[in-house]
Enzyme design. Structure first.
Site, mmCIF file in Angstrom:
data_model
loop_
_atom_site.group_PDB
_atom_site.id
_atom_site.type_symbol
_atom_site.label_atom_id
_atom_site.label_comp_id
_atom_site.label_asym_id
_atom_site.label_seq_id
_atom_site.Cartn_x
_atom_site.Cartn_y
_atom_site.Cartn_z
ATOM 1 N N ASP A 176 -8.094 -5.542 -0.145
ATOM 2 C CA ASP A 176 -8.495 -6.342 -1.088
ATOM 3 C C ASP A 176 -7.988 -7.575 -1.044
ATOM 4 O O ASP A 176 -8.672 -8.630 -1.666
ATOM 5 C CB ASP A 176 -8.009 -5.588 -2.626
ATOM 6 C CG ASP A 176 -8.674 -4.358 -2.829
ATOM 7 O OD1 ASP A 176 -9.831 -3.934 -2.540
ATOM 8 O OD2 ASP A 176 -7.524 -3.408 -3.037
ATOM 9 N N HIS A 215 0.796 -1.463 -0.015
ATOM 10 C CA HIS A 215 -0.038 0.028 -0.087
ATOM 11 C C HIS A 215 0.980 1.229 0.021
ATOM 12 O O HIS A 215 1.863 1.219 0.559
ATOM 13 C CB HIS A 215 -1.083 0.043 1.052
ATOM 14 C CG HIS A 215 -2.036 0.958 0.970
ATOM 15 N ND1 HIS A 215 -1.892 2.170 1.415
ATOM 16 C CD2 HIS A 215 -3.398 0.712 0.605
ATOM 17 C CE1 HIS A 215 -3.190 2.724 1.236
ATOM 18 N NE2 HIS A 215 -3.875 2.017 0.710
HETATM 19 N N1 CMC Z 1 4.003 -7.638 -4.932
HETATM 20 C C1 CMC Z 1 5.643 -7.627 -5.038
HETATM 21 N N2 CMC Z 1 6.229 -6.461 -4.961
HETATM 22 C C2 CMC Z 1 5.644 -5.261 -4.510
HETATM 23 C C3 CMC Z 1 4.253 -5.231 -4.261
HETATM 24 C C4 CMC Z 1 3.373 -6.389 -4.353
HETATM 25 N N3 CMC Z 1 2.186 -6.452 -4.294
HETATM 26 N N4 CMC Z 1 3.918 -3.977 -3.949
HETATM 27 C C5 CMC Z 1 5.119 -3.377 -4.059
HETATM 28 N N5 CMC Z 1 6.003 -3.888 -4.278
HETATM 29 C C6 CMC Z 1 7.398 -3.864 -4.297
HETATM 30 C C7 CMC Z 1 7.739 -3.002 -5.675
HETATM 31 O O1 CMC Z 1 8.229 -3.869 -6.351
HETATM 32 C C8 CMC Z 1 9.055 -2.080 -5.158
HETATM 33 O O2 CMC Z 1 10.050 -2.760 -4.814
HETATM 34 P P1 CMC Z 1 11.469 -2.234 -5.147
HETATM 35 O O3 CMC Z 1 11.724 -1.322 -4.166
HETATM 36 O O4 CMC Z 1 12.418 -3.434 -5.188
HETATM 37 O O5 CMC Z 1 11.386 -1.576 -6.804
HETATM 38 C C9 CMC Z 1 8.567 -1.667 -3.494
HETATM 39 O O6 CMC Z 1 7.749 -2.877 -3.140
HETATM 40 C C10 CMC Z 1 7.641 -0.459 -3.314
HETATM 41 O O7 CMC Z 1 6.820 -0.515 -4.314
HETATM 42 P P2 CMC Z 1 6.132 0.713 -5.179
HETATM 43 O O8 CMC Z 1 5.533 0.138 -6.469
HETATM 44 O O9 CMC Z 1 7.298 1.694 -5.303
HETATM 45 O O10 CMC Z 1 5.019 1.083 -4.120
HETATM 46 P P3 CMC Z 1 3.680 1.993 -4.309
HETATM 47 O O11 CMC Z 1 3.509 2.552 -3.078
HETATM 48 O O12 CMC Z 1 3.946 2.710 -5.663
HETATM 49 O O13 CMC Z 1 2.727 0.806 -4.603
HETATM 50 C C11 CMC Z 1 0.759 -0.320 -4.798
HETATM 51 C C12 CMC Z 1 1.380 0.606 -3.844
HETATM 52 C C13 CMC Z 1 -0.410 -0.694 -4.009
HETATM 53 C C14 CMC Z 1 0.290 0.069 -6.148
HETATM 54 C C15 CMC Z 1 1.656 -1.659 -4.703
HETATM 55 O O14 CMC Z 1 1.824 -2.111 -3.309
HETATM 56 C C16 CMC Z 1 0.944 -2.723 -5.587
HETATM 57 O O15 CMC Z 1 0.885 -2.642 -6.913
HETATM 58 N N6 CMC Z 1 0.077 -3.873 -4.925
HETATM 59 C C17 CMC Z 1 -0.568 -4.653 -5.527
HETATM 60 C C18 CMC Z 1 -1.931 -4.223 -6.099
HETATM 61 C C19 CMC Z 1 -2.840 -4.033 -4.846
HETATM 62 O O16 CMC Z 1 -3.192 -4.783 -4.112
HETATM 63 N N7 CMC Z 1 -3.605 -2.957 -4.835
HETATM 64 C C20 CMC Z 1 -4.649 -2.446 -3.999
HETATM 65 C C21 CMC Z 1 -4.101 -1.181 -3.108
HETATM 66 S S1 CMC Z 1 -5.298 -1.031 -1.501
HETATM 67 C C22 CMC Z 1 -6.664 -0.731 -2.310
HETATM 68 C C23 CMC Z 1 -6.456 0.678 -2.466
HETATM 69 O O17 CMC Z 1 -7.055 1.588 -1.680
HETATM 70 O O18 CMC Z 1 -6.551 0.907 -3.674
#
Ligand code: CMC
Length: 431
Positions: free
Chosen positions: A361, A304
């Protein structure tokens, strides 16, 4: 305490005021940054950017706190209803009995959808995704109902129409997708029971309302009701800032929510768990893939932007899975898989180091499956739940004298000025 942050750049400096929130959060106010320095900020995904002052929802991502208008979401999930929580978010305080009754009457009075709108539903291809239908039908409401939004009364009317009709429209799209007759809303039923009845009642088999299922839906929607400046809420505020009508701004929010990184994750989680189940429960391969930087696959329902600890909503949802499955005597293999997947991920350094925990989720789809909601409607369920939050945030922005057209800047990295070359010359150069 200092009241300014000093920015030193290229031999110059500027003092920027600090702003403090009611829970001690600090921000640097850069409103005058460009006019006084010529600089802009660069912040991908707005991860460090506050777009407004807001009194609606407080989140502490480090401590796992979520409060609506100051009230912990845990207390609302235990004691409130979705209708009451919607009132709280939109109006700023919990309603008296009289106010709640008045709100219920208004919701009942506006629950029908113009019969002419059925033509649209009937003509969508059967395979259409219900989120696409919902987004366009909410936008279409503007053609059927006026979107006067000057006086408080007019705004309340539009707000009530949206809150009430969204359930009817969501259930209608399900009925049309099945080729079934539409079930109309019943004024004797509560908000949640009414939706369930419109979804599942048929002339062949009347729907039996189960109070535990109604309660599960109340909790599901309360937990989704607001989440401060997330992607879809920001879409509502940004689109709204162009002063479009509320229906159009909400329609944009629904479109933004659809994405699998946002609300669409609830559908993606179940699809992922079903894939794992079909492959014989191979959890380790999924975890390995999620960790591979060369593989775009991510563990859906994990991670998140704000929560760097367990999502407080996921905790409630996980407990709800156990409760509702037990009550309905359902054995869902996906719940067992989800719990095992969580266990593996939370003991893996990749997830631990990056503070990746289950989000709302991860378990919500299992609750929805148990109460009979089809997978492709999961994100629609999220949208209905998030609607009061979107409305509250939109209302807050229109009441804010500082409300400005949203218009971020950029850092241009393309070619410098270059002269136009006529096509004949371009071709000659190539040959
Ligand atoms: N699985 C594997 N790796 C992950 C995941 C995941 N679900 N989420 C983040 N990471 C890794 C990412 O690859 C990165 O690694 P590195 O530092 O080595 O590059 C690190 O963690 C930070 O990730 P980020 O993409 O920079 O973080 P963010 O804040 O931009 O992403 C997110 C947040 C929700 C988009 C992401 O965690 C994700 O894609 N999760 C899966 C989709 C999901 O479950 N979404 C629902 C969110 S809750 C409902 C809502 O409010 O929308």
């Amino acid at each position: 305490m200092t009241e300014h942050a000093k920015l030193v750049y290229n031999g110059n400096s500027i003092d920027l005021p600090l702003v403090e929130g009611s829970e001690g959060e600090m921000a640097i106010d850069i409103t005058k940054l460009r006019s006084e320095t010529g600089l802009v900020t660069l912040d991908y995904g707005f991860a460090n950017t506050g777009s407004c002052l807001s009194e609606i929802t407080f989140m502490d991502g480090e401590k796992g706190i979520l409060r609506y208008r100051g009230i912990p979401v845990e207390q609302l999930a235990e004691h409130s209803t979705f209708k009451e929580t919607s009132y709280l978010l939109i109006n700023g305080c919990l309603p008296s009995q009289e106010e709640l009754t008045e709100f219920s009457v208004l919701l009942n009075d506006h629950s029908l959808v113009h019969e002419d709108m059925q033509i649209f539903y009937a003509n969508y291809p059967r395979q259409s995704h219900p989120m696409g239908i919902l987004s366009s039908m909410v936008n279409a409401l503007r053609s059927f109902y006026p979107a006067l939004q000057i006086t408080e009364e007019e705004i309340n009317m539009t707000v009530t129409r949206l809150l009430s009709k969204i359930r009817t429209m969501a259930a209608m799209s399900y009925k049309f997708s099945r080729g079934h007759k539409v079930v109309y809303p019943r004024p004797d039923l509560s908000y949640c029971a009414n939706f369930l009845n419109m979804m599942f009642d048929t002339p062949v088999k009347p729907y039996e309302i189960d109070e535990d299922v109604v309660q599960a839906l109340n909790v599901f929607w309360i937990l989704h009701a607001d989440h401060e400046q997330n992607c879809s809420t920001s879409a509502v505020r940004i689109v709204g800032s162009g002063r479009v009508n509320l229906y159009a701004a909400i329609s944009a929010g629904i479109a933004a929510l659809w994405g699998p990184l946002h609300g669409g994750a609830n559908q993606a989680v179940i699809e992922m768990l079903m894939d794992i189940h079909a492959s014989g429960g191979d959890l380790k391969t999924m975890v390995k893939r999620a960790k591979d930087p060369n593989d775009p696959f991510r563990l859906m329902g994990f991670g998140h932007r704000v929560y760097k600890t367990y999502d407080p909503r996921a905790k409630i949802m996980k407990a709800m899975c156990d409760k509702i499955l037990k009550k309905l005597k359902i054995v869902d293999p996906l719940l067992d898989l989800a719990k095992r997947l969580e266990e593996i991920a939370l003991s893996d350094a990749y997830f631990v180091d990056r503070n990746l925990y289950p989000n709302i989720d991860f378990y919500s789809g299992i609750v929805l499956r148990a109460i009979g909601i089809p997978t492709n409607m999961f994100t629609v369920m999220f949208a209905i739940g998030r609607l009061p939050g979107w409305i509250a945030q939109w209302k807050e922005s229109i009441d804010d004298p500082r409300w400005k057209l949203s218009r971020p800047r950029q850092i241009y990295t393309g070619p410098k000025q270059t002269d136009y070359v006529p096509i004949k010359k371009r071709d000659a150069r190539k040959n």
